[in-house]
Design a protein around this motif. Structure first.
Motif, PDB file in Angstrom:
ATOM      1  N   ASP A 205       0.870  -1.183   0.000  1.00 29.57           N
ATOM      2  CA  ASP A 205       0.000   0.000   0.000  1.00 29.57           C
ATOM      3  C   ASP A 205       0.900   1.224   0.000  1.00 29.57           C
ATOM      4  OD1 ASP A 205      -2.400  -1.252   0.013  1.00 29.57           O
ATOM      5  OD2 ASP A 205      -3.044  -0.509   1.970  1.00 29.57           O
TER       6      ASP A 205
ATOM      7  N   TYR B 166       1.219   5.326   0.119  1.00 32.36           N
ATOM      8  CA  TYR B 166       0.450   6.496   0.565  1.00 32.36           C
ATOM      9  C   TYR B 166       1.145   7.763   0.079  1.00 32.36           C
ATOM     10  CZ  TYR B 166      -2.092   3.230   3.471  1.00 32.36           C
ATOM     11  OH  TYR B 166      -2.869   2.180   3.892  1.00 32.36           O
TER      12      TYR B 166
ATOM     13  N   ARG C 240      -4.298   6.616  -1.425  1.00 29.37           N
ATOM     14  CA  ARG C 240      -3.774   5.305  -1.041  1.00 29.37           C
ATOM     15  C   ARG C 240      -3.808   4.437  -2.294  1.00 29.37           C
ATOM     16  NH1 ARG C 240      -7.317   0.829   2.320  1.00 29.37           N
ATOM     17  NH2 ARG C 240      -5.718  -0.779   2.407  1.00 29.37           N
TER      18      ARG C 240
ATOM     19  N   PRO D 259     -10.611   5.779   2.678  1.00 30.76           N
ATOM     20  CA  PRO D 259      -9.550   4.879   2.215  1.00 30.76           C
ATOM     21  C   PRO D 259      -9.988   3.452   1.921  1.00 30.76           C
ATOM     22  CG  PRO D 259      -9.345   5.278   4.577  1.00 30.76           C
ATOM     23  CD  PRO D 259     -10.446   6.168   4.081  1.00 30.76           C
TER      24      PRO D 259
ATOM     25  N   ILE E 185       3.202   0.681   3.179  1.00 33.20           N
ATOM     26  CA  ILE E 185       2.880  -0.325   4.197  1.00 33.20           C
ATOM     27  C   ILE E 185       2.992  -1.722   3.602  1.00 33.20           C
ATOM     28  CG2 ILE E 185       1.052  -1.260   5.677  1.00 33.20           C
ATOM     29  CD1 ILE E 185       0.150   1.485   6.305  1.00 33.20           C
TER      30      ILE E 185
ATOM     31  N   THR F  80       2.665  -5.891   4.614  1.00 34.90           N
ATOM     32  CA  THR F  80       2.111  -6.771   5.645  1.00 34.90           C
ATOM     33  C   THR F  80       3.138  -7.791   6.134  1.00 34.90           C
ATOM     34  OG1 THR F  80       1.144  -8.032   3.868  1.00 34.90           O
ATOM     35  CG2 THR F  80      -0.329  -6.573   5.049  1.00 34.90           C
TER      36      THR F  80
ATOM     37  N   ASP G 272      -9.170   8.826  14.083  1.00 41.72           N
ATOM     38  CA  ASP G 272      -9.763   7.487  14.192  1.00 41.72           C
ATOM     39  C   ASP G 272      -9.401   6.611  12.991  1.00 41.72           C
ATOM     40  OD1 ASP G 272     -10.915   8.082  16.580  1.00 41.72           O
ATOM     41  OD2 ASP G 272     -12.810   8.724  15.714  1.00 41.72           O
ATOM     42  N   THR G 273      -8.826   7.209  11.959  1.00 42.67           N
ATOM     43  CA  THR G 273      -8.489   6.437  10.769  1.00 42.67           C
ATOM     44  C   THR G 273      -7.000   6.093  10.795  1.00 42.67           C
ATOM     45  OG1 THR G 273     -10.185   7.625   9.554  1.00 42.67           O
ATOM     46  CG2 THR G 273      -8.589   6.413   8.240  1.00 42.67           C
ATOM     47  N   GLY G 274      -6.725   4.804  10.942  1.00 43.25           N
ATOM     48  CA  GLY G 274      -5.333   4.376  11.048  1.00 43.25           C
ATOM     49  C   GLY G 274      -5.033   3.248  10.082  1.00 43.25           C
ATOM     50  N   PHE G 275      -3.753   3.086   9.796  1.00 38.84           N
ATOM     51  CA  PHE G 275      -3.290   2.039   8.893  1.00 38.84           C
ATOM     52  C   PHE G 275      -2.099   1.363   9.573  1.00 38.84           C
ATOM     53  CE2 PHE G 275      -4.806   5.769   6.734  1.00 38.84           C
ATOM     54  CZ  PHE G 275      -5.796   5.267   5.908  1.00 38.84           C
ATOM     55  N   ALA G 276      -2.059   0.047   9.496  1.00 37.38           N
ATOM     56  CA  ALA G 276      -1.015  -0.654  10.238  1.00 37.38           C
ATOM     57  C   ALA G 276      -0.315  -1.660   9.340  1.00 37.38           C
ATOM     58  CB  ALA G 276      -1.622  -1.363  11.439  1.00 37.38           C
ATOM     59  N   GLY G 277       0.916  -1.969   9.681  1.00 39.13           N
ATOM     60  CA  GLY G 277       1.654  -2.973   8.922  1.00 39.13           C
ATOM     61  C   GLY G 277       2.821  -3.493   9.721  1.00 39.13           C
TER      62      GLY G 277
ATOM     63  N   GLN H 180      -6.627  -3.180   6.143  1.00 40.04           N
ATOM     64  CA  GLN H 180      -6.705  -2.104   7.126  1.00 40.04           C
ATOM     65  C   GLN H 180      -8.103  -2.028   7.743  1.00 40.04           C
ATOM     66  OE1 GLN H 180      -4.060  -0.725   8.044  1.00 40.04           O
ATOM     67  NE2 GLN H 180      -2.693  -1.346   6.390  1.00 40.04           N
TER      68      GLN H 180
ATOM     69  N   ALA I  81     -10.083   0.368   7.809  1.00 39.38           N
ATOM     70  CA  ALA I  81     -10.980   1.058   6.866  1.00 39.38           C
ATOM     71  C   ALA I  81     -11.526   0.085   5.820  1.00 39.38           C
ATOM     72  CB  ALA I  81     -10.230   2.190   6.175  1.00 39.38           C
TER      73      ALA I  81
END
Lengths: 173, 367
Positions: free
Chosen positions: A13, A15, A20, A58, A79, A81, A150-155, B86, B88
């Motif tokens: 991903d 950004y 995105r 997103p 990001i 995984t 409140d909008t998050g992205f994780a990896g 994600q 989202a």
């Protein structure tokens, strides 16, 4: 220099400031994405099967294209995984044993938290200088939208563009 | 053995999923794009659809929306399986109508477990549970509690929750959910034989994943459903739902009696005042006369304003029954109703949501 793309394409991903882009990046055998990002002869990164979302929504896909090119300097962060998809080089210039340190950094519109591997005594500025390549590897990271916390992205691994970092904070522990 | 439709543009993955599903004892039907998959589902609805998100011609979200828009496919459980992992992405999947979501890569064991979980409601050996909320006194918040309970169950990832508004006088459940119903249970009036497909075609899908059998927008002058018809509706909806939550009318008409008799759990909603205590007392007698076991009847004390009212212990003494659930007054409820956004479906911390979540947990454990 041209890479031969004999490795498996990896899902990533990307950004940018406002978008995105979920896509497949064909990587050189054994090199991972980092090898492509470090290639000094190419300012652009070519990707395939690109699904584009606006960062304000997103989860929703607004466009799809079979092939795309992204200007490396305008990528804020990437990001992944799986850690191994980054295939990172070891940092040069330190004989000290590295340890994990918590970091917080800001890039336009995002704040990023996670850990980096560096020795305990290195100052933030020196960490950025010593790390090889254009992107800082941040492990177990989350990126949060500044305007929409409140909008998050994780990896497992996030590669952050050093040139786009405004503030870089490191914990001593 | 269940029939499972898999829609994915990656042929290798399709073949792999086919193998995984066959090993788990299911029949896999494969479609390489959304249009083909939707056509296959409409012709012969599968027990479950597994849908990828990132597909060039039509995204998985659009497939979900189209499946939910057609009466024949509105109730098919849909599992979104995507590399986009994600929070989202999960939210977008559920908003488009998916029942659940899994991120790739997925192990055969995890996929089989999720498939079993999603297929469970349609298993002939297990049907969902009917929860009827009632009060023979209006204005105590039966509709609010019904919507909140259904919302809390859905928010706790219960795959299939159906909400039924049996009010003959312009019920407010649709208003709570900001739905303008184009179909309602009144379309069953006068029908000599209710069919499963006919009943299911009246359901309206809310973006949260809740299914709604709505009440008419305008008061109906016609007869209500019969007791038997109401029981049939509850049974049919139960076949594919984990929970059917019924907002019963505040009168002992045939629909109310049918909903009470069909219920696995009856929740009598009351407020903390003398007239409500009196009403509940007579309701309890009526339930006994109907042959409804006291064991499946629970009391819910709903504080609809910030006045103290009668203490819980005093109400319990007067009714000689324990109060199972207490829902505190929450001023946010007024705004939630005005916006058509139930508190229980949001992510805000609120006293009402906390209490309803606890109630949903208790009911889930007892199921």
């Amino acid at each position: 220099m041209k890479f031969s793309y004999s490795g498996n394409p990896i899902s990533a991903d990307f950004y940018t400031n406002g978008y995105r882009i979920s896509c497949q990046a064909p990587t050189p055998a054994g090199g991972g994405l980092h090898a492509l990002l470090m290639d000094p002869l190419n300012s652009y990164l070519e990707v395939e099967d690109a699904y584009i979302s606006r960062i304000s929504n997103p989860g929703e896909i607004v466009a799809h294209y079979d092939r795309a090119a992204m200007r490396k300097e305008n990528i804020l962060f990437i990001i992944l995984t799986r850690r191994e998809d980054g295939a990172l080089p070891r940092s040069a210039g330190s004989y000290l044993e590295s340890s994990e340190r918590s970091v917080f950094m800001t890039v336009p519109s995002f704040e990023i938290r996670g850990t980096i591997e560096t020795d305990v005594k290195t100052a933030p500025r020196d960490i950025l200088l010593q790390l090889a390549g254009r992107f800082v590897p941040v492990f177990e990271a989350t990126a949060t939208l500044t305007d929409l916390p409140d909008t998050g992205f994780a990896g497992r691994l996030v590669l952050v563009n050093k040139e786009r970092i405004d503030a870089f904070c490191v914990s001593d522990r | 053995m269940a029939k499972i439709l898999v829609i994915d543009d990656d042929m290798n993955l399709l073949k792999m999923l086919e193998l995984m599903l066959q090993r788990a004892g299911h029949q896999a039907i494969l479609a390489a794009d959304g249009a083909e998959g939707i056509e296959m589902a409409a012709k012969d609805p599968p027990d479950l659809a597994i849908v990828d998100v990132m597909m060039p011609e039509m995204s998985g979200h659009e497939i979900c929306r189209q499946l939910r828009a057609r009466p024949a496919t509105v109730e098919i459980p849909i599992l979104i399986l995507t590399a986009r992992s994600q929070p989202a992405d999960r939210e977008a999947a559920l908003q488009s109508g998916a029942t659940d979501y899994m991120a790739k890569p997925v192990s055969p064991k995890d996929l089989a477990a999720k498939v079993d979980e999603l297929l469970a409601p349609s298993d002939a050996q297990r049907t969902g549970r009917v929860i009827t909320l009632c009060s023979l006194r209006g204005g105590v918040g039966v509709s609010t509690m019904s919507v909140s309970l259904a919302g809390a169950l859905r928010a706790q990832q219960v795959p299939n929750v159906t909400l039924v508004d049996l009010s003959p006088n312009s019920g407010h459940v649709a208003l709570h959910l900001r739905i303008q119903p184009k179909r309602s249970w009144t379309q069953m009036l006068g029908q000599t034989k209710l069919t499963t497909e006919g009943i299911r075609s009246l359901l309206i899908r809310h973006p949260s994943g809740l299914n709604l059998l709505a009440a008419p927008i305008s008061p109906t002058y016609a007869d209500s459903l019969t007791e038997k018809q109401t029981a049939t509706v509850a049974r049919v909806l139960c076949d594919r739902a984990n929970f059917v939550v019924i907002d019963a009318p505040p009168v002992l008409n045939p629909m109310c009696v049918g909903a009470l008799k069909a219920a696995d759990l009856v929740i009598v909603v009351m407020t903390a005042d003398v007239s409500s205590v009196q009403s509940v007392s007579s309701t309890m007698r009526a339930l006994v006369e109907m042959g409804i076991s006291g064991r499946k009847v629970h009391l819910l004390l709903n504080h609809t304003n910030d006045l103290a009212g009668l203490p819980k212990a005093a109400v319990e003494r007067a009714l000689k029954r324990p109060i199972s659930f207490v829902v505190p007054y929450d001023p946010g409820q007024f705004r939630a109703l005005a916006h058509g956004a139930p508190l229980a479906l949001g992510d805000l911390q609120s006293p009402l949501v906390d209490a309803v979540q606890r109630m949903a947990n208790t009911i889930k454990k007892a199921a």
